[in-house]
Design a protein around this motif. Structure first.
Motif, PDB file in Angstrom:
ATOM      1  N   MET A   2       0.817  -1.204   0.000  1.00 54.35           N
ATOM      2  CA  MET A   2       0.000   0.000   0.000  1.00 54.35           C
ATOM      3  C   MET A   2       0.857   1.263   0.000  1.00 54.35           C
ATOM      4  N   VAL A   3       1.936   1.241   0.783  1.00 55.75           N
ATOM      5  CA  VAL A   3       2.857   2.390   0.785  1.00 55.75           C
ATOM      6  C   VAL A   3       3.440   2.595  -0.604  1.00 55.75           C
ATOM      7  N   ALA A   4       3.821   1.499  -1.260  1.00 59.57           N
ATOM      8  CA  ALA A   4       4.387   1.582  -2.605  1.00 59.57           C
ATOM      9  C   ALA A   4       3.373   2.146  -3.601  1.00 59.57           C
ATOM     10  N   MET A   5       2.074   1.939  -3.318  1.00 62.69           N
ATOM     11  CA  MET A   5       1.016   2.458  -4.189  1.00 62.69           C
ATOM     12  C   MET A   5       0.694   3.920  -3.908  1.00 62.69           C
ATOM     13  N   GLY A   6       1.256   4.476  -2.834  1.00 59.50           N
ATOM     14  CA  GLY A   6       1.033   5.888  -2.541  1.00 59.50           C
ATOM     15  C   GLY A   6       0.145   6.183  -1.355  1.00 59.50           C
ATOM     16  N   TYR A   7      -0.300   5.138  -0.624  1.00 60.55           N
ATOM     17  CA  TYR A   7      -1.104   5.381   0.577  1.00 60.55           C
ATOM     18  C   TYR A   7      -0.203   5.962   1.667  1.00 60.55           C
ATOM     19  N   LYS A   8      -0.683   6.992   2.347  1.00 62.46           N
ATOM     20  CA  LYS A   8       0.173   7.794   3.220  1.00 62.46           C
ATOM     21  C   LYS A   8      -0.128   7.649   4.704  1.00 62.46           C
ATOM     22  N   ASN A   9      -1.146   6.886   5.065  1.00 60.86           N
ATOM     23  CA  ASN A   9      -1.538   6.820   6.481  1.00 60.86           C
ATOM     24  C   ASN A   9      -1.819   5.367   6.860  1.00 60.86           C
ATOM     25  N   VAL A  10      -0.819   4.511   6.619  1.00 65.43           N
ATOM     26  CA  VAL A  10      -0.984   3.083   6.823  1.00 65.43           C
ATOM     27  C   VAL A  10      -0.350   2.660   8.147  1.00 65.43           C
ATOM     28  N   MET A  11      -1.059   1.815   8.882  1.00 67.65           N
ATOM     29  CA  MET A  11      -0.557   1.249  10.135  1.00 67.65           C
ATOM     30  C   MET A  11      -0.748  -0.266  10.108  1.00 67.65           C
ATOM     31  N   THR A  12       0.121  -0.987  10.780  1.00 69.07           N
ATOM     32  CA  THR A  12      -0.112  -2.400  11.024  1.00 69.07           C
ATOM     33  C   THR A  12      -0.401  -2.592  12.509  1.00 69.07           C
ATOM     34  N   TYR A  13      -1.224  -3.581  12.795  1.00 72.18           N
ATOM     35  CA  TYR A  13      -1.504  -3.965  14.181  1.00 72.18           C
ATOM     36  C   TYR A  13      -0.965  -5.380  14.331  1.00 72.18           C
ATOM     37  N   SER A  14       0.278  -5.491  14.823  1.00 66.00           N
ATOM     38  CA  SER A  14       0.970  -6.782  14.851  1.00 66.00           C
ATOM     39  C   SER A  14       0.316  -7.793  15.774  1.00 66.00           C
ATOM     40  N   GLY A  15      -0.311  -7.330  16.852  1.00 65.97           N
ATOM     41  CA  GLY A  15      -0.965  -8.263  17.773  1.00 65.97           C
ATOM     42  C   GLY A  15      -2.067  -9.048  17.092  1.00 65.97           C
ATOM     43  N   GLY A  16      -2.728  -8.412  16.123  1.00 62.89           N
ATOM     44  CA  GLY A  16      -3.698  -9.070  15.281  1.00 62.89           C
ATOM     45  C   GLY A  16      -4.824  -9.795  16.011  1.00 62.89           C
ATOM     46  N   ILE A  17      -5.399 -10.773  15.333  1.00 65.70           N
ATOM     47  CA  ILE A  17      -6.556 -11.496  15.843  1.00 65.70           C
ATOM     48  C   ILE A  17      -6.321 -12.141  17.213  1.00 65.70           C
ATOM     49  N   PRO A  18      -5.183 -12.833  17.453  1.00 66.81           N
ATOM     50  CA  PRO A  18      -5.016 -13.461  18.772  1.00 66.81           C
ATOM     51  C   PRO A  18      -5.074 -12.466  19.929  1.00 66.81           C
ATOM     52  N   GLU A  19      -4.381 -11.338  19.803  1.00 67.85           N
ATOM     53  CA  GLU A  19      -4.358 -10.348  20.880  1.00 67.85           C
ATOM     54  C   GLU A  19      -5.718  -9.679  21.018  1.00 67.85           C
ATOM     55  N   TRP A  20      -6.359  -9.387  19.895  1.00 70.59           N
ATOM     56  CA  TRP A  20      -7.681  -8.737  19.896  1.00 70.59           C
ATOM     57  C   TRP A  20      -8.707  -9.612  20.616  1.00 70.59           C
ATOM     58  N   LYS A  21      -8.715 -10.897  20.292  1.00 73.68           N
ATOM     59  CA  LYS A  21      -9.660 -11.817  20.932  1.00 73.68           C
ATOM     60  C   LYS A  21      -9.360 -11.989  22.418  1.00 73.68           C
ATOM     61  N   LYS A  22      -8.078 -12.095  22.763  1.00 70.05           N
ATOM     62  CA  LYS A  22      -7.688 -12.273  24.159  1.00 70.05           C
ATOM     63  C   LYS A  22      -8.141 -11.097  25.012  1.00 70.05           C
ATOM     64  N   ALA A  23      -8.144  -9.900  24.414  1.00 72.70           N
ATOM     65  CA  ALA A  23      -8.574  -8.701  25.144  1.00 72.70           C
ATOM     66  C   ALA A  23     -10.090  -8.631  25.271  1.00 72.70           C
ATOM     67  N   GLY A  24     -10.812  -9.542  24.595  1.00 72.63           N
ATOM     68  CA  GLY A  24     -12.269  -9.542  24.672  1.00 72.63           C
ATOM     69  C   GLY A  24     -12.921  -8.526  23.763  1.00 72.63           C
ATOM     70  N   TYR A  25     -12.180  -8.025  22.787  1.00 72.92           N
ATOM     71  CA  TYR A  25     -12.738  -7.050  21.852  1.00 72.92           C
ATOM     72  C   TYR A  25     -13.689  -7.760  20.883  1.00 72.92           C
ATOM     73  N   PRO A  26     -14.626  -7.017  20.275  1.00 70.23           N
ATOM     74  CA  PRO A  26     -15.653  -7.656  19.437  1.00 70.23           C
ATOM     75  C   PRO A  26     -15.093  -8.335  18.188  1.00 70.23           C
ATOM     76  N   MET A  27     -15.727  -9.441  17.841  1.00 71.78           N
ATOM     77  CA  MET A  27     -15.384 -10.203  16.636  1.00 71.78           C
ATOM     78  C   MET A  27     -16.670 -10.565  15.910  1.00 71.78           C
ATOM     79  N   THR A  28     -16.590 -10.734  14.607  1.00 71.32           N
ATOM     80  CA  THR A  28     -17.727 -11.260  13.867  1.00 71.32           C
ATOM     81  C   THR A  28     -17.824 -12.757  14.110  1.00 71.32           C
ATOM     82  N   GLY A  29     -18.966 -13.324  13.861  1.00 71.17           N
ATOM     83  CA  GLY A  29     -19.129 -14.772  13.986  1.00 71.17           C
ATOM     84  C   GLY A  29     -19.002 -15.284  15.396  1.00 71.17           C
ATOM     85  N   GLY A  30     -19.195 -14.406  16.382  1.00 73.83           N
ATOM     86  CA  GLY A  30     -19.100 -14.848  17.773  1.00 73.83           C
ATOM     87  C   GLY A  30     -17.696 -15.203  18.182  1.00 73.83           C
TER      88      GLY A  30
END
Length: 389
Positions: A228-256
């Motif tokens: 995306m950066v190579a394509m010219g997008y200027k406000n890109v972030m990654t969230y390395s913790g991703g799905i495992p960390e998000w679920k562990k924190a109890g944050y909302p997910m689709t599909g229960g």
């Protein structure tokens, strides 16, 4: 894939302390510290070539963020570690463990909040005082980095962006995993299908975007962010913790996906199914994780565990009895040609994401019918012993 993106974005760069003024650094205390201690100063292009594939710990140098950890969580250079300066006395061992057992000539790069920030050169001086001989300072730090490349963020920052609906979330995992469960409102742009799916990206290159995948060991989000950066997008972030960390924190997910269902008592009808010696998991193509852990070091003779990551990642943490055949860069046919013959194959990686992707490609090509499976689990290693979780 990110390496190719980096090559297209970067020209090697290195500046010595004598070139500090021409590199845009400010005068004053920072310059004084650098000159007095004869610190080496590196520029953006140099650091870009040292971040590896973006995963924490994958860098060709150990990159240290000298800002307070709250700032590190808000947005850091990919693959960097937190080491706030001054290092809190009660947390010194915790922060310094990244350097444990590393040779004294290991390359270290410190950075902080820009040319007026004294924390990174002071941290460099402290590390040199500990005996480290190859310490450099990226004086331009985060302000310059954010102008040119993407940053990596922590869970609280990602959740705040989610709650305020201030960013588009992109799931870089294979589409099967995305459809199974993901962060609500996300769109699926699988790294392996980027050329086919990039049309889903927003038209405005200034849109805030958060790319995520299967956790800290998953490089897919970094690859998509790099594209995306190579394509010219200027406000890109990654969230390395991703799905495992998000679920562990109890944050909302689709599909229960936010909460695991209570385990059901086993019945004869629900007993694990076998395919030859393989005990199958719940999802198509998977093996049962508990069974997999039970065979480590004593697997059936006609079963081969194949780690599809690169040799460096395999060396960091591997399952007992596994072999390493990297999938990246090989077609399904080329990869299958390297596998042991007349064996049941279990594909593994760090989080299950890459092995799923490989399984889909192999089976989609009509190869190894009922002979190839994958482990949909994260590798956890302690004391040299690894298992799937």
């Amino acid at each position: 894939m990110l390496k190719k993106v980096l090559l297209s974005l970067s020209v090697a760069g290195f500046v010595s302390s004598s070139l500090l003024a021409s590199s845009g650094a400010g005068a004053g205390e920072v310059e004084k510290i650098i000159k007095q201690n004869k610190l080496q100063v590196v520029d953006y292009d140099y650091v870009l070539k040292r971040i590896g594939d973006g995963r924490i710990g994958s860098g060709k140098a150990i990159i240290l963020d000298a800002r307070p950890e709250v700032r590190y969580q808000e947005g850091r250079i990919p693959s960097s570690y937190p080491m706030p300066h001054p290092i809190p006395a009660n947390m010194k061992d915790e922060y310094l463990k990244v350097l444990k057992d590393k040779p004294k000539d290991v390359e270290i790069i410190t950075y902080c909040s820009g040319v007026e920030c004294e924390k990174s050169p002071n941290l460099a001086v402290e590390l040199i005082g500990m005996g480290y001989k190859n310490v450099k300072v990226y004086t331009q730090g985060i302000p310059e980095w954010k102008k040119h490349f993407y940053t990596d963020i922590g869970a609280k920052t990602a959740k705040a962006l989610f709650d305020k609906d201030e960013a588009l979330f992109i799931d870089a995992r294979p589409l099967g995993k995305f459809r199974e469960s993901t962060i609500p409102g996300s769109i699926g742009i699988a790294d392996g299908k980027f050329k086919e799916l990039w049309g889903r990206l927003p038209m405005d290159p200034n849109t805030k975007v958060v790319v995520f995948c299967g956790g800290y060991e998953c490089e897919l989000s970094h690859s998509v962010a790099g594209h995306m950066v190579a394509m010219g997008y200027k406000n890109v972030m990654t969230y390395s913790g991703g799905i495992p960390e998000w679920k562990k924190a109890g944050y909302p997910m689709t599909g229960g996906g936010a909460a695991a269902p209570a385990p059901k008592p086993a019945t004869a009808k629900e007993a694990p199914k076998n395919m030859g010696p393989i005990v199958l998991g719940e999802d198509e193509g998977t093996v049962d994780t508990a069974w997999f852990n039970s065979i480590l070091g004593k697997k059936p003779e006609n079963v081969t565990i194949v780690d599809i990551r690169g040799p460096a990642d395999h060396a960091k943490g591997k399952f007992a009895g596994s072999i390493n055949i990297e999938k990246k860069g090989k077609s399904a046919q080329e990869f299958v040609a390297l596998l042991p013959k007349d064996q049941y194959i279990i594909l593994t990686c760090a989080t299950g994401t890459r092995s799923l992707e490989a399984w889909l490609e192999i089976t989609g090509a009509g190869l190894l019918k009922d002979k190839v499976f994958y482990l949909d689990a994260t590798i956890k290693c302690e004391g040299g012993t690894c298992k799937g979780e």
